[in-house]
Design an enzyme around this catalytic site. Structure first.
Site, short mmCIF file in Angstrom:
data_model
loop_
_atom_site.label_atom_id
_atom_site.label_comp_id
_atom_site.label_asym_id
_atom_site.label_seq_id
_atom_site.Cartn_x
_atom_site.Cartn_y
_atom_site.Cartn_z
N HIS A 161 1.03 -1.26 -0.11
CA HIS A 161 0.02 -0.05 0.17
C HIS A 161 0.87 1.38 -0.08
CE1 HIS A 161 -2.82 2.87 1.36
NE2 HIS A 161 -3.66 2.04 1.60
N GLU A 265 -0.92 1.19 -5.32
CA GLU A 265 -0.68 0.11 -4.36
C GLU A 265 -0.84 -1.14 -5.45
OE1 GLU A 265 -3.64 0.16 -1.47
OE2 GLU A 265 -3.86 2.29 -1.50
O1 TA6 Z 1 -6.07 1.89 -0.35
C1 TA6 Z 1 -7.06 2.65 -0.12
C2 TA6 Z 1 -7.90 2.70 1.08
O2 TA6 Z 1 -8.56 1.39 1.08
C3 TA6 Z 1 -8.66 3.74 1.39
O3 TA6 Z 1 -10.14 3.42 1.16
C4 TA6 Z 1 -8.28 4.41 2.64
O4 TA6 Z 1 -9.26 3.76 3.64
C5 TA6 Z 1 -6.79 3.88 2.79
O5 TA6 Z 1 -6.89 2.54 2.06
C6 TA6 Z 1 -6.48 3.99 3.87
O6 TA6 Z 1 -6.67 3.01 4.98
P1 TA6 Z 1 -6.25 2.91 6.65
O7 TA6 Z 1 -7.01 1.72 6.99
O8 TA6 Z 1 -4.88 2.75 6.46
O9 TA6 Z 1 -6.78 3.99 6.99
#
Ligand code: TA6
Length: 293
Positions: A161, A265
């Site tokens: 990510h 990601e």
């Molecule tokens: O990768 C994008 C995502 O799924 C967004 O929806 C946002 O929630 C981000 O991940 C961050 O997630 P987190 O659980 O690290 O706050």
């Protein structure tokens, strides 16, 4: 914690903010920081360049909490799950250093390992071992190897990510996903098609692209560079910028930080959920490199 795994003058196990142990790697090619917490790459700077990864000034660095920036390792599920940590438990687990070597060309390869504890087994059935290999050179290569050590099929989702540092996301484009299908997290997970043009950012963007093996290119005129995100073993690419309102809603993210980051990601989510046969292993690999423009 095995403190023998060090390379004098090159790689050492130090203590980061809030006391979490992290490998600090410094070579003529690049420098990087990798926390045992989450096997989290928090910092990567190729020699004579700007940092490649974004790290929030508000990030927490503590057990049980994800680090906000760098490269969270997402496994075994992507996204929220009622009653469980968002994006799975791998990124908030303590990983074990397994090997540390320097290659003849000067690249440093650190491998970290994670096996399920009772809590993980309760949250996700199955027997598995993860190996996360990070190669620090002028490029940053990360490989998440998922080995099914059980006798049943292992289903799991994974993403690296990655939060990239950009000068101003409003001037950035992301190419490589033209024509791909994506689930729009901001529109009831509707399945949509990316037009035959790069992604540009004019508001909160949260898209889960599926069935795509393409490399992506982040064009950042502000930092006069493009970042190439190559991948293998990955059928999905997620693109995210929280923009203004969501940034304010995240306590571990500065209200004014959203222009300076974009997540691209690589992994396997939703339709691309992994199914790993007993005894088999899957490697999701991403390579990040920069080019001047
Ligand atoms: O990768 C994008 C995502 O799924 C967004 O929806 C946002 O929630 C981000 O991940 C961050 O997630 P987190 O659980 O690290 O706050």
């Amino acid at each position: 914690m095995d403190t023998q795994l060090e390379i004098p003058g090159v790689a050492r196990l130090a203590t980061g903010p809030c006391g979490l142990p992290r490998y600090e790697i410094t070579t003529p090619l690049a420098e990087a920081h990798i926390y045992l917490h989450g096997a989290h790459v928090s910092h990567f700077v190729p020699a004579r360049q700007a940092p490649v990864l974004f790290m929030s000034s508000q990030s927490q660095f503590q057990p049980g909490r994800p680090i906000r920036g760098g490269v969270p390792v997402i496994f075994p599920w992507f996204g929220p799950r009622e009653g469980f940590p968002s994006h799975g438990f791998a990124r908030i687990s303590s990983w074990t250093p397994e090997s540390l070597v320097q290659k003849p060309g000067g690249e440093v390869v650190l491998t970290l390992r994670l096996e399920p504890d009772d809590k993980a087994r309760a949250e996700w059935p199955g027997s598995w071992v993860l190996h996360f290999r990070v190669t620090v050179g002028t490029a940053l290569t990360m490989e998440l190897e998922i080995e099914n050590t059980g006798s049943e099929l292992l289903r799991a989702q994974d993403t690296l990510h990655t939060y990239f540092l950009v000068q101003d996301v409003r001037n950035v484009s992301v190419s490589g996903l033209e024509g791909a299908e994506y689930y729009d997290q901001l529109d009831r997970m509707q399945l949509k098609h990316q037009p035959a043009e790069p992604i540009r950012f004019t508001g909160e963007t949260d898209r889960d692209y599926i069935n795509t093996t393409s490399a992506c290119v982040i064009e950042d005129p502000g930092l006069r560079r493009r970042i190439v995100v190559e991948k293998s073993g990955s059928q999905s690419t997620v693109v995210w910028n929280p923009w203004i309102a969501k940034s304010k809603a995240m306590p571990d993210f500065g209200d004014n930080e959203w222009p300076h980051m974009v997540c691209v990601e690589s992994g396997n989510v939703f339709d691309n959920t992994l199914e790993i046969a007993p005894g088999a292993r899957h490697i999701s690999r991403t390579l990040l490199r920069t080019e001047p423009i």
